[in-house]
Scaffold this motif. Structure first.
Motif, mmCIF file in Angstrom:
data_model
loop_
_atom_site.group_PDB
_atom_site.id
_atom_site.type_symbol
_atom_site.label_atom_id
_atom_site.label_comp_id
_atom_site.label_asym_id
_atom_site.label_seq_id
_atom_site.Cartn_x
_atom_site.Cartn_y
_atom_site.Cartn_z
ATOM 1 N N LYS A 249 0.803 -1.230 0.000
ATOM 2 C CA LYS A 249 0.000 0.000 0.000
ATOM 3 C C LYS A 249 0.836 1.281 0.000
ATOM 4 C CE LYS A 249 -4.602 0.572 1.678
ATOM 5 N NZ LYS A 249 -5.490 0.572 2.807
ATOM 6 N N SER A 250 1.956 1.248 0.787
ATOM 7 C CA SER A 250 2.744 2.476 0.942
ATOM 8 C C SER A 250 3.391 2.890 -0.378
ATOM 9 C CB SER A 250 3.820 2.261 1.995
ATOM 10 O OG SER A 250 4.653 1.197 1.564
ATOM 11 N N THR A 251 3.483 1.968 -1.346
ATOM 12 C CA THR A 251 4.151 2.313 -2.609
ATOM 13 C C THR A 251 3.146 2.801 -3.660
ATOM 14 O OG1 THR A 251 3.949 0.081 -3.520
ATOM 15 C CG2 THR A 251 5.919 0.538 -2.208
ATOM 16 N N VAL A 252 1.880 2.857 -3.260
ATOM 17 C CA VAL A 252 0.824 3.263 -4.197
ATOM 18 C C VAL A 252 0.362 4.676 -3.823
ATOM 19 C CG1 VAL A 252 -1.547 2.717 -4.887
ATOM 20 C CG2 VAL A 252 0.123 0.881 -4.607
ATOM 21 N N LEU A 253 0.072 5.486 -4.813
ATOM 22 C CA LEU A 253 -0.397 6.857 -4.552
ATOM 23 C C LEU A 253 -1.689 6.820 -3.741
ATOM 24 C CD1 LEU A 253 -0.076 8.526 -8.097
ATOM 25 C CD2 LEU A 253 1.440 8.890 -6.139
ATOM 26 N N SER A 254 -1.824 7.755 -2.793
ATOM 27 C CA SER A 254 -3.098 7.857 -2.064
ATOM 28 C C SER A 254 -4.120 8.514 -2.996
ATOM 29 C CB SER A 254 -2.913 8.703 -0.799
ATOM 30 O OG SER A 254 -2.709 10.051 -1.177
ATOM 31 N N LEU A 255 -5.376 8.433 -2.624
ATOM 32 C CA LEU A 255 -6.407 9.054 -3.471
ATOM 33 C C LEU A 255 -6.215 10.570 -3.518
ATOM 34 C CD1 LEU A 255 -9.467 6.884 -2.435
ATOM 35 C CD2 LEU A 255 -8.259 6.829 -4.618
ATOM 36 N N GLU A 256 -5.751 11.151 -2.404
ATOM 37 C CA GLU A 256 -5.502 12.606 -2.376
ATOM 38 C C GLU A 256 -4.362 12.956 -3.333
ATOM 39 O OE1 GLU A 256 -5.773 10.659 0.344
ATOM 40 O OE2 GLU A 256 -7.788 11.345 0.908
ATOM 41 N N GLU A 257 -3.338 12.082 -3.361
ATOM 42 C CA GLU A 257 -2.214 12.341 -4.268
ATOM 43 C C GLU A 257 -2.657 12.214 -5.727
ATOM 44 O OE1 GLU A 257 1.443 10.899 -1.341
ATOM 45 O OE2 GLU A 257 0.389 9.412 -2.538
ATOM 46 N N ILE A 258 -3.531 11.257 -5.987
ATOM 47 C CA ILE A 258 -4.025 11.101 -7.374
ATOM 48 C C ILE A 258 -4.829 12.345 -7.766
ATOM 49 C CG2 ILE A 258 -5.544 9.747 -8.886
ATOM 50 C CD1 ILE A 258 -4.778 7.267 -7.234
ATOM 51 N N GLU A 259 -5.655 12.813 -6.854
ATOM 52 C CA GLU A 259 -6.453 14.018 -7.150
ATOM 53 C C GLU A 259 -5.536 15.203 -7.456
ATOM 54 O OE1 GLU A 259 -8.724 15.557 -3.863
ATOM 55 O OE2 GLU A 259 -9.128 17.375 -5.029
ATOM 56 N N ARG A 260 -4.502 15.342 -6.642
ATOM 57 C CA ARG A 260 -3.574 16.465 -6.845
ATOM 58 C C ARG A 260 -2.898 16.354 -8.215
ATOM 59 N NH1 ARG A 260 1.946 17.228 -3.384
ATOM 60 N NH2 ARG A 260 2.762 19.003 -4.552
ATOM 61 N N LEU A 261 -2.473 15.165 -8.533
ATOM 62 C CA LEU A 261 -1.808 14.938 -9.810
ATOM 63 C C LEU A 261 -2.739 15.286 -10.987
ATOM 64 C CD1 LEU A 261 0.956 13.921 -10.510
ATOM 65 C CD2 LEU A 261 0.118 11.585 -10.329
ATOM 66 N N ILE A 262 -3.975 14.868 -10.886
ATOM 67 C CA ILE A 262 -4.929 15.141 -11.975
ATOM 68 C C ILE A 262 -5.157 16.651 -12.085
ATOM 69 C CG2 ILE A 262 -7.344 14.828 -12.720
ATOM 70 C CD1 ILE A 262 -7.168 11.958 -11.552
ATOM 71 N N ARG A 263 -5.237 17.319 -10.935
ATOM 72 C CA ARG A 263 -5.421 18.779 -10.975
ATOM 73 C C ARG A 263 -4.218 19.445 -11.640
ATOM 74 N NH1 ARG A 263 -3.456 22.040 -7.872
ATOM 75 N NH2 ARG A 263 -3.246 20.693 -6.052
ATOM 76 N N VAL A 264 -3.008 18.990 -11.260
ATOM 77 C CA VAL A 264 -1.800 19.583 -11.843
ATOM 78 C C VAL A 264 -1.783 19.366 -13.366
ATOM 79 C CG1 VAL A 264 0.714 19.258 -11.985
ATOM 80 C CG2 VAL A 264 -0.391 19.546 -9.753
ATOM 81 N N GLY B 159 2.675 6.189 -9.359
ATOM 82 C CA GLY B 159 3.076 7.552 -9.707
ATOM 83 C C GLY B 159 4.154 7.603 -10.775
ATOM 84 N N GLU B 160 4.313 6.522 -11.532
ATOM 85 C CA GLU B 160 5.260 6.578 -12.650
ATOM 86 C C GLU B 160 4.523 7.182 -13.842
ATOM 87 O OE1 GLU B 160 7.157 2.177 -12.160
ATOM 88 O OE2 GLU B 160 5.004 2.508 -11.991
ATOM 89 N N LEU B 161 5.173 8.141 -14.479
ATOM 90 C CA LEU B 161 4.576 8.736 -15.680
ATOM 91 C C LEU B 161 5.157 8.012 -16.885
ATOM 92 C CD1 LEU B 161 2.991 10.953 -17.215
ATOM 93 C CD2 LEU B 161 4.983 12.436 -16.934
ATOM 94 N N GLU C 202 9.561 9.317 -12.503
ATOM 95 C CA GLU C 202 8.919 9.002 -11.221
ATOM 96 C C GLU C 202 8.341 10.283 -10.624
ATOM 97 O OE1 GLU C 202 8.771 5.995 -9.882
ATOM 98 O OE2 GLU C 202 10.274 4.864 -11.032
ATOM 99 N N LEU C 203 7.020 10.302 -10.463
ATOM 100 C CA LEU C 203 6.403 11.511 -9.905
ATOM 101 C C LEU C 203 6.194 11.411 -8.389
ATOM 102 C CD1 LEU C 203 3.734 12.264 -12.680
ATOM 103 C CD2 LEU C 203 6.030 13.229 -12.425
ATOM 104 N N MET C 204 6.144 10.189 -7.880
ATOM 105 C CA MET C 204 5.858 10.020 -6.447
ATOM 106 C C MET C 204 6.818 10.823 -5.540
ATOM 107 S SD MET C 204 4.323 7.637 -4.003
ATOM 108 C CE MET C 204 4.107 6.035 -4.506
ATOM 109 N N PRO C 205 8.153 10.772 -5.763
ATOM 110 C CA PRO C 205 9.036 11.541 -4.875
ATOM 111 C C PRO C 205 8.737 13.036 -4.932
ATOM 112 C CG PRO C 205 10.307 10.064 -6.287
ATOM 113 C CD PRO C 205 8.889 9.981 -6.743
ATOM 114 N N LEU C 206 8.435 13.537 -6.128
ATOM 115 C CA LEU C 206 8.155 14.975 -6.259
ATOM 116 C C LEU C 206 6.874 15.343 -5.517
ATOM 117 C CD1 LEU C 206 8.992 15.260 -10.047
ATOM 118 C CD2 LEU C 206 10.299 16.240 -8.148
ATOM 119 N N ILE C 207 5.909 14.427 -5.547
ATOM 120 C CA ILE C 207 4.640 14.675 -4.852
ATOM 121 C C ILE C 207 4.870 14.673 -3.346
ATOM 122 C CG2 ILE C 207 2.346 13.701 -4.370
ATOM 123 C CD1 ILE C 207 2.345 12.520 -7.177
ATOM 124 N N ARG C 208 5.605 13.674 -2.871
ATOM 125 C CA ARG C 208 5.758 13.518 -1.409
ATOM 126 C C ARG C 208 6.754 14.511 -0.819
ATOM 127 N NH1 ARG C 208 4.261 7.101 -0.520
ATOM 128 N NH2 ARG C 208 2.155 7.455 -1.308
#
Ligand code: SAM
Ligand code: SF4
Length: 328
Positions: free
Chosen positions: A39-54, A265-267, A278-284
């Motif tokens: 689970k910890s390696t998967v984007l949270s729903l909040e992170e997915i929302e943020r990514l879609i907004r960006v 979070g891989e693009l 890798e977008l996950m590190p930039l998000i976190r």
């Protein structure tokens, strides 16, 4: 702001895999004993929302949520509701196996989803079970009928035909689509992930499907531009369009308008290539600052490949990742 790549292609469509998990184990998609991501390696729903907004702030207009099975992710209703409020998006769509659709159809409609794709490989309960390994056809058909009642603008069936498994159901599936005013697309099997099947022996070409369709239906080529690997035909005297999705053909790459984001979070800049950032590190690492994320996405346009590199004749899958990880 817009996303324009090195070949002058405008990227305005993202496909987001919201989970790698699924309640089915379709033979062409997963191996029987899949190991899912922690689970910890998967984007949270909040992170997915943020990514879609960006992405929407970078000119993306269309989002498709996929997976794995998006509707099995806990809290998915909230994600649909929140991205439904992003004004810059013109279209939010979903690809689902339909198993949860009966209870989710109204929520999706209320959130602003107008078109959905439902995967359906067979109308025969035994074949359906053989292909999905765990699926119950009745739940999926109930789901499709709930979606019809709710009144989406378009419901499209997605089918992968496999030799000697469900190939014989071509006409049944098309007749089902005609009866309920649905569209239907046939997706050529792609060599993604190492499943337990020998793809060369099961893969059915869309050229053969087209020949068979012409034996029974009057088809006329539809003038639909999707910038994707699909060719569409109207079936005369029906409301149904039939699509042939041939990812092995290179024809569509020059108009490619999409990128994919995995649940980690891989693009991925091309479905058929490993090129990714890798977008996950930039998000976190930047929870309150979207600029590093935006910059990375803009820069990624310089490495979007010209075309994919699928080859069914290879012994090994050309791309080792599974479709459920990247999203279809
Ligand atoms: N679970 C959802 C579903 O099945 O619709 C969404 C994810 S699934 C990966 C998206 C689509 O990809 C489905 O229509 C499925 O049939 C298709 N698919 C999966 N693996 C494939 C493969 N190796 N080749 C072609 N299509 C594939
Ligand atoms: Fe699950 Fe969809 Fe893959 Fe089937 S195709 S195993 S439903 S993710």
């Amino acid at each position: 702001m817009q996303l324009i790549d090195q070949f002058n292609r405008k990227v305005d469509y993202i496909r987001v895999s919201v989970t790698d998990r699924c309640d089915f184990r379709c033979v062409y998609c997963m191996s029987e004993k899949m190991t899912f991501l922690p689970k910890s390696t998967v984007l949270s729903l909040e992170e997915i929302e943020r990514l879609i907004r960006v992405f929407s702030e970078l000119g993306v207009k269309k989002v498709r949520l996929t997976g794995g099975e998006p509707l099995v992710r806990r809290g998915i209703d909230n994600l649909f509701k929140s991205i439904g409020k992003i004004k810059a998006l013109d279209e939010i769509t979903l690809t689902t196996n339909g198993s949860q659709l009966q209870s989710k159809a109204q929520m999706l409609k209320d959130a602003g989803v107008e078109r959905i794709n439902v995967s359906l490989d067979s109308l025969d309960p035994l074949t359906f079970k053989k292909m999905t390994r765990t699926g119950d056809i009745n739940k999926v058909l109930d789901g499709i009928h709930s979606a019809i009642e709710v009144g989406f603008k378009k419901i499209k069936i997605n089918t992968v035909l496999m030799k000697q498994i469900n190939e014989k159901e071509l006409y049944n599936l098309v007749d089902y689509a005609i009866k309920y005013y649905l569209d239907i697309s046939f997706i050529e099997e792609m060599p993604l992930g190492d499943t337990d099947y020998d793809r060369q022996s099961t893969s059915v070409s869309n050229d053969d499907i087209l020949l068979k369709l012409k034996e029974k239906y009057l088809l006329s080529k539809a003038d639909v531009t999707t910038s994707g690997p699909a060719e569409y035909f109207y079936i005369k005297n029906t409301q149904t369009k039939v699509g042939l999705i041939s990812p092995h053909s290179h024809n569509f790459c020059e108009n490619c308008n999409r990128v994919r984001i995995s649940c980690k979070g891989e693009l991925f800049l091309c479905l058929g290539q490993d090129t990714k950032i890798e977008l996950m590190p930039l998000i976190r690492e930047n929870p309150h600052n979207d600029e590093p994320l935006k910059e990375a996405i803009l820069n990624s346009m310089a490495i979007k490949p010209k075309s994919h590199n699928f080859n069914l004749a290879d012994q090994k899958p050309s791309v080792v990742r599974f479709m459920s990880h990247t999203g279809g």
